[in-house]
Design a protein around this motif. Structure first.
Motif, PDB file in Angstrom:
ATOM      1  N   THR A  83       0.826  -1.207   0.000  1.00  0.00           N
ATOM      2  CA  THR A  83       0.000   0.000   0.000  1.00  0.00           C
ATOM      3  C   THR A  83       0.858   1.254   0.000  1.00  0.00           C
ATOM      4  O   THR A  83       1.919   1.291   0.633  1.00  0.00           O
ATOM      5  N   VAL A  84       0.378   2.270  -0.702  1.00  0.00           N
ATOM      6  CA  VAL A  84       0.928   3.619  -0.588  1.00  0.00           C
ATOM      7  C   VAL A  84      -0.148   4.506   0.014  1.00  0.00           C
ATOM      8  O   VAL A  84      -1.258   4.609  -0.529  1.00  0.00           O
ATOM      9  N   PHE A  85       0.156   5.126   1.144  1.00  0.00           N
ATOM     10  CA  PHE A  85      -0.737   6.087   1.787  1.00  0.00           C
ATOM     11  C   PHE A  85      -0.218   7.485   1.494  1.00  0.00           C
ATOM     12  O   PHE A  85       0.995   7.701   1.419  1.00  0.00           O
ATOM     13  N   ALA A  86      -1.129   8.453   1.370  1.00  0.00           N
ATOM     14  CA  ALA A  86      -0.683   9.818   1.103  1.00  0.00           C
ATOM     15  C   ALA A  86      -1.634  10.828   1.722  1.00  0.00           C
ATOM     16  O   ALA A  86      -2.861  10.672   1.659  1.00  0.00           O
ATOM     17  N   PHE A  87      -1.032  11.857   2.324  1.00  0.00           N
ATOM     18  CA  PHE A  87      -1.803  13.023   2.750  1.00  0.00           C
ATOM     19  C   PHE A  87      -2.026  13.920   1.534  1.00  0.00           C
ATOM     20  O   PHE A  87      -1.130  14.076   0.696  1.00  0.00           O
ATOM     21  N   VAL A 142      -3.628  13.532  -4.393  1.00  0.00           N
ATOM     22  CA  VAL A 142      -3.328  12.116  -4.195  1.00  0.00           C
ATOM     23  C   VAL A 142      -3.841  11.331  -5.405  1.00  0.00           C
ATOM     24  O   VAL A 142      -5.016  11.400  -5.752  1.00  0.00           O
ATOM     25  N   PRO A 143      -2.978  10.553  -6.067  1.00  0.00           N
ATOM     26  CA  PRO A 143      -3.411   9.789  -7.247  1.00  0.00           C
ATOM     27  C   PRO A 143      -4.313   8.620  -6.857  1.00  0.00           C
ATOM     28  O   PRO A 143      -4.346   8.194  -5.691  1.00  0.00           O
ATOM     29  N   ASP A 144      -5.021   8.067  -7.835  1.00  0.00           N
ATOM     30  CA  ASP A 144      -5.978   6.986  -7.576  1.00  0.00           C
ATOM     31  C   ASP A 144      -5.318   5.740  -7.004  1.00  0.00           C
ATOM     32  O   ASP A 144      -5.943   4.999  -6.235  1.00  0.00           O
ATOM     33  N   GLU A 145      -4.064   5.496  -7.369  1.00  0.00           N
ATOM     34  CA  GLU A 145      -3.411   4.266  -6.926  1.00  0.00           C
ATOM     35  C   GLU A 145      -2.941   4.329  -5.470  1.00  0.00           C
ATOM     36  O   GLU A 145      -2.472   3.325  -4.926  1.00  0.00           O
ATOM     37  N   ALA A 146      -3.060   5.474  -4.820  1.00  0.00           N
ATOM     38  CA  ALA A 146      -2.676   5.624  -3.418  1.00  0.00           C
ATOM     39  C   ALA A 146      -3.915   5.787  -2.539  1.00  0.00           C
ATOM     40  O   ALA A 146      -4.971   6.228  -3.003  1.00  0.00           O
TER      41      ALA A 146
END
Length: 577
Positions: free
Chosen positions: A170-174, A178-182
């Protein structure tokens, strides 16, 4: 005490049980944990301001800067933990973290530690080349980052690793961007059921002071970085040692310009904040005008500055007098010798005491505190020798840290004033060993002392001081960031215009050092600096590692077994500049 020098990848503990028992029995370690300290301040100071974002955060990431009380930060941490837990993050999972200094970064650390997970911090300047190697080396299951940083999409860059790394889930992002894959960390949208499930999970965890909480990364003479696991107890031993110099309290305001990814940021900011309970103000990357404005606005009492910035501000009356810096009490500095006149002027003319720090990710334990070295001219260029006979020190680490100087050629103990040797250390702030698979040899000698790779001279009337002389290691330190020459050389070696290359450090007034590429050109080729930097940029290497000068030579000196004599190259280069 026998220390192997390696920590198995799947092992939660950082140190052998015998070491833990000894350090706890001696009072060198306490039973505290990092989340426990945080919880104590939430209970004691719920409505007091705990931390504040960089004022220019919107320019950096697009997010609006915030300021939070201890209670608000606690709620934020719980919701971030719920996002992680809902996606499978649990105890002992290793999670890579690439976030600029901000509330989001601190909350991510606290949320991971709440879940019993391990954070492996990475500078925001790292790119795919570095991220890929670290994810593989520690089998990270996730990356936590931000949607964008300046003109870079960090979340997109991290998401590009998902298909090529088996451990990474998983990639988490604030946000924003934020792209769809995260997975976006939107704490306002976290279902109450997710928070409840995460709380139930964390309530059932058993934590020990020897549990790993971070794996930081350091570059030495090898091309690949080495993993440095740290537990609650040894981080807090570092923090308490630094506290004896900084003396932060509930009333302290710390402005931190160093990235919270390794010893410099943790020891000089995060840990003093968690131990003192004051107000942590984030800053990075360094923008001198924004930085000074933050000191003025928040009435900062503590900060850290590179020696070059301390010198520049003292010399630049126009810039310094634009801001009210009168609230400053103590400033930490390290990474390079401090000019005695500069340290004396800050103390005598501006009432600011400069603390001289020395350390590394592997073990920090020496600092020139005013209580031990009241004379600023001595404190500027010397550190305490805790091994000095019949001498007592204010800093408590002096009573738990064993120090030796060892002649790097003969292996003999250096005990004569004026003698020089490699600094070797043992004690509660020293790590337990490199992450398995990331180092080719143990950093400890046969007596269990950490070999620092740094040469010091024994000074003072009775050998009570140590003065830094040089590094045995070949790393280049540019603006506080370590660069391994072998890593850059390996990437440049396949450039068609390069026959041989050596990367050496040359002095820089602001950054301390910068990289110079000493190149033997291939036949009929004349490589330029632009050629080399374009070649490295195409491999997504961090910008701070790029060479900033090129020198063309006919041959490179090597020893009998073909190893580059990098020190000779650097000496010859400096003589020609």
């Amino acid at each position: 005490m026998s220390i192997s020098g390696f920590i198995p990848r799947a092992t939660r503990a950082c140190h052998p049980d015998a070491v833990v028992s000894e350090y706890l029995d001696r009072g060198w370690w306490q039973e505290d944990t990092l989340p426990g300290l945080f919880a104590s301040w939430v209970e004691r100071r719920p409505a007091e301001t705990a931390t504040t974002d960089p004022v220019n955060l919107a320019d950096l990431t697009g997010a609006q800067p915030m300021s939070m009380t201890w209670q608000e930060l606690d709620e934020f941490v719980r919701r971030v933990a719920a996002v992680f837990h809902a996606r499978g993050i649990c105890q002992d999972d290793i999670v890579a973290v690439q976030i600029p200094n901000s509330i989001a970064l601190v909350a991510t650390y606290l949320a991971l530690w709440r879940l019993g997970a391990v954070a492996t911090p990475m500078p925001a300047s790292y790119r795919r080349h570095e991220l890929s190697g670290i994810v593989d080396a520690c089998s990270a299951v996730a990356v936590v980052t931000v949607g964008r940083l300046g003109d870079r999409s960090l979340a997109t860059e991290a998401s590009g690793l998902l298909s090529g790394h088996p451990s990474l889930r998983t990639v988490f992002a604030f946000g924003p961007d934020v792209p769809d894959e995260a997975v976006e960390i939107d704490t306002a949208a976290v279902p109450a059921s997710d928070v409840e499930e995460a709380e139930t999970y964390t309530a059932g965890l058993v934590h020990t002071v020897n549990d790993r909480v971070t794996i930081c990364w350091t570059s030495g003479t090898e091309a690949a970085p080495k993993g440095v696991p740290r537990c609650h107890a040894d981080w807090l031993a570092v923090g308490r040692g630094v506290q004896d110099g900084l003396e932060t309290t509930e009333d302290s305001v710390l402005v931190n310009p160093f990235p919270l990814v390794n010893m410099a940021g943790f020891a000089a900011a995060l840990l003093p904040w968690l131990l003192g309970g004051g107000h942590l103000v984030h800053h990075h990357p360094l923008d001198i005008t924004v930085y000074l404005r933050q000191i003025q606005h928040h009435r900062a009492t503590h900060t850290t500055m590179p020696p070059a910035i301390l010198t520049m501000l003292l010399q630049n009356d126009v810039l310094r007098k634009k801001f009210d810096l009168s609230s400053l009490e103590r400033v930490g500095a390290g990474g390079a010798p401090l000019p005695p006149s500069v340290v004396a002027a800050w103390q005598n003319d501006h009432g600011v005491e400069v603390i001289n720090f020395f350390g590394s990710n592997e073990g920090v334990c020496l600092l020139g505190a005013p209580g031990d070295m009241p004379d600023p001219t001595i404190r500027a260029q010397h550190l305490p020798n805790y091994a000095a006979p019949d001498h007592s020190w204010v800093v408590r680490l002096s009573r738990s840290t064993s120090v030796r100087l060892i002649d790097p050629v003969t292996g003999a103990l250096v005990d004569t004033v004026g003698g020089r040797g490699e600094l070797r250390l043992k004690g509660p702030t020293v790590f337990g060993g490199y992450l398995e698979g990331t180092a080719t040899s143990s950093p400890f000698d046969e007596d269990g002392y950490l070999c620092s790779g740094d040469v010091f001279e024994l000074c003072g009337e009775h050998g009570e001081y140590l003065r830094f002389v040089d590094r045995i290691k070949e790393i280049i330190i540019r603006g506080g960031m370590n660069i391994a020459p072998a890593e850059i050389e390996g990437l440049l070696q396949d450039h068609p215009a390069v026959a041989e290359v050596a990367i050496v450090g040359i002095p820089d007034e602001v950054l301390g050092e910068k990289c110079c590429a000493v190149v033997v050109p291939a036949a009929d080729a004349t490589p330029t600096l632009d050629d080399l930097t374009a070649h490295l940029r195409a491999r997504d290497i961090a910008s701070f590692k790029l060479p900033e000068r090129i020198e063309l030579v006919d041959t490179l000196p090597r020893n009998a077994v073909g190893k580059l004599l990098r020190r000779h190259i650097r000496t010859d280069l400096l003589e020609s500049l």
